[in-house]
Design an enzyme around this catalytic site. Structure first.
Site, short mmCIF file in Angstrom:
data_model
loop_
_atom_site.label_atom_id
_atom_site.label_comp_id
_atom_site.label_asym_id
_atom_site.label_seq_id
_atom_site.Cartn_x
_atom_site.Cartn_y
_atom_site.Cartn_z
N HIS A 141 0.87 -1.18 0.00
CA HIS A 141 0.00 0.00 0.00
C HIS A 141 0.91 1.24 0.00
O HIS A 141 2.02 1.19 0.53
CB HIS A 141 -0.83 -0.05 1.29
CG HIS A 141 -1.91 0.97 1.40
ND1 HIS A 141 -1.68 2.28 1.78
CD2 HIS A 141 -3.25 0.86 1.24
CE1 HIS A 141 -2.83 2.93 1.83
NE2 HIS A 141 -3.80 2.10 1.50
N ASP A 218 2.97 -4.43 8.14
CA ASP A 218 1.74 -3.65 7.98
C ASP A 218 0.59 -4.65 8.08
O ASP A 218 0.33 -5.42 7.15
CB ASP A 218 1.78 -2.96 6.60
CG ASP A 218 0.43 -2.38 6.20
OD1 ASP A 218 -0.56 -2.59 6.92
OD2 ASP A 218 0.38 -1.73 5.14
N1 PLP Z 1 -1.87 -0.72 4.64
C1 PLP Z 1 -2.82 -1.44 4.08
C2 PLP Z 1 -2.52 -2.84 3.60
C3 PLP Z 1 -4.10 -0.91 3.93
O1 PLP Z 1 -5.07 -1.63 3.36
C4 PLP Z 1 -4.35 0.41 4.38
C5 PLP Z 1 -5.66 1.04 4.17
O2 PLP Z 1 -6.42 0.69 3.31
C6 PLP Z 1 -3.31 1.11 4.99
C7 PLP Z 1 -2.08 0.51 5.10
C8 PLP Z 1 -3.51 2.49 5.50
O3 PLP Z 1 -4.38 2.47 6.60
P1 PLP Z 1 -4.91 3.81 7.25
O4 PLP Z 1 -5.43 4.64 6.12
O5 PLP Z 1 -5.98 3.36 8.20
O6 PLP Z 1 -3.76 4.46 7.94
#
Ligand code: PLP
Length: 426
Positions: A141, A218
């Site tokens: 991400h 993550d």
């Molecule tokens: N990492 C992954 C795999 C995600 O799916 C997401 C959000 O969709 C994030 C990080 C970021 O999360 P947040 O926007 O809640 O900080």
């Protein structure tokens, strides 16, 4: 007003009710699911973006504001003490949820994104030098790419990328080959938000540690679907977001191994993170306070604690089994749609199916499905480099939660069949 004894009885009764109910019955706990959208009952299949909240979480947040609202760690008065107790009790719930050894290893953040930025700044600010390497994967991400690129820009470090195969599985051997004595951090997701692939995190931790690197996981898409145990994984840092596990938005947590957090400088200065302040300089509190400058999102923390209670009563193993069955059911039914291709066919998957339909832009899929009350996601899912790797600009994605059921999937399929009729004629 209820006495403490009555309150405990009420809580025990609520837990008993949750534990004894089937997952199908738990759907009634989520008020947002019970609404019409564009003249149809809502079929909500955008859970990877955010989950809906059960009444228990909404009430915990409302009760906090109605009774206990106060700043934490500072006041001697009753309300502040109650707020502090609730805040720290939630920290213990997070600790238990991911099986950290100590609650001092849990830092509250705004979510996964802020947790990764915290590590990239505080850990990354200390001794990541020009030529050092950060290893990520093609599945990441943007929030597990950009903070490392920013660190690389500041420090002269290099970001390397471990490849995936066409099914969306991490190429472990290639990852091992990319590890070097200069690798300082391996940062990867546990579950891909776009493809649903489950990464072999424990194996990656072993490889990375053998090479002398740390590992940040993550877990934004893992905590809703899998039992996550940081000690079993052996990871050094792990991040997740409350809103993806039935909790409020704007709250999440970072796990960091005690000795690492202890050695890290703060990344934001302000109230609550200090030991002593004078005009000639300041000293800092021990973790986790060192990383929690300013008035925290107390209501969010309380809501996250309630969400963890809820998920644990529902039973994460039971949720995982249910979602796995639903994912298989959805896969079979999606294959009935002419011209549809599932993107991401890893052997180990959870939570989501991405797909494309020949001749139809994913945004059009999302818009047509919405007109039938079916909420899915269409776009790059904050994984543009992954899209590039797959040779796509976007996909449609249906993603599941503990309250998702066969009816949601059938509604998705009916709407997709209508879409193909519509576009087939055009
Ligand atoms: N990492 C992954 C795999 C995600 O799916 C997401 C959000 O969709 C994030 C990080 C970021 O999360 P947040 O926007 O809640 O900080």
């Amino acid at each position: 007003m209820s006495t403490a004894g009555q309150k405990i009885d009420e809580v025990e009764a609520a837990v008993e009710r949750l534990v004894s109910q089937s997952l199908a019955d738990l759907r009634a706990d989520f008020p947002a699911l019970d609404q019409q959208v564009n003249g149809h009952p809502l079929a909500y299949l955008d859970n990877a973006a955010t989950t809906h909240k059960p009444r228990q979480v909404i009430e915990a947040v409302a009760n906090y504001y109605e009774r206990d609202n106060s700043n934490v760690h500072r006041g001697v008065h009753e309300l502040s003490q109650r707020a502090t107790l609730a805040f720290e009790a939630a920290r213990e719930k997070v600790r238990a949820f991911i099986n950290a050894a100590s609650k001092d290893e849990i830092v509250f953040t705004r979510g996964t994104t802020e947790a990764i930025n915290l590590v990239a700044n505080a850990w990354g600010g200390e001794g990541v030098a020009a030529g050092d390497e950060i290893l990520i994967t093609e599945l990441e991400h943007h929030s597990n790419i950009v903070p490392w690129q920013m660190l690389a820009q500041r420090s002269g470090a290099v970001v390397k990328v471990a490849p995936i195969n066409d099914a969306g599985e991490l190429e472990l051997e290639a990852l091992a080959d990319l590890l070097s004595p200069r690798t300082r951090m391996v940062a990867l997701n546990y579950v891909s938000n776009t493809l649903g692939s489950i990464n072999p995190v424990a194996e990656v931790v072993r490889l990375a540690h053998d090479a002398g690197a740390l590992v940040l996981v993550d877990a934004a898409q893992a905590t809703p679907h899998l039992a996550v145990d940081v000690q079993e994984l052996g990871c050094d840092f792990l991040a997740f977001s409350g809103h993806k596990v039935y909790g409020p938005t704007g709250i999440g947590a970072l796990f960091g191994r005690a000795e690492l957090l202890e050695a890290m400088p703060p990344w934001q200065g302000g109230g609550d993170m200090i030991e002593q302040v004078s005009f000639s300089g300041s000293s800092y509190a021990h973790p986790p306070a060192r990383f929690e400058a300013g008035t925290p999102n107390v209501a969010g923390v309380v809501g996250l604690g309630a969400a963890i209670d809820y998920l644990e009563c529902a039973g994460i193993e039971r949720v995982a089994t249910h979602e796995h069955e639903l994912l298989n059911y959805a896969e079979g039914r999606l294959r009935e749609i002419p011209g549809l291709r599932i993107v991401g066919t890893a052997a180990e998957k959870t939570g989501a199916h991405s797909f494309v339909v020949e001749g139809v832009h994913p945004h059009d899929i999302g818009t047509v499905l919405d007109s039938f009350g079916v909420a899915i996601r269409a776009g790059h899912h904050c994984t543009q480099p992954l899209m590039e790797r797959l040779g796509l600009v976007a996909t449609a994605r249906a993603s599941f939660a503990l309250y998702s059921n066969h009816d949601d999937v059938d509604r998705l399929i009916d709407a997709l069949l209508k879409l193909t009729e519509l576009f087939g004629d055009g």
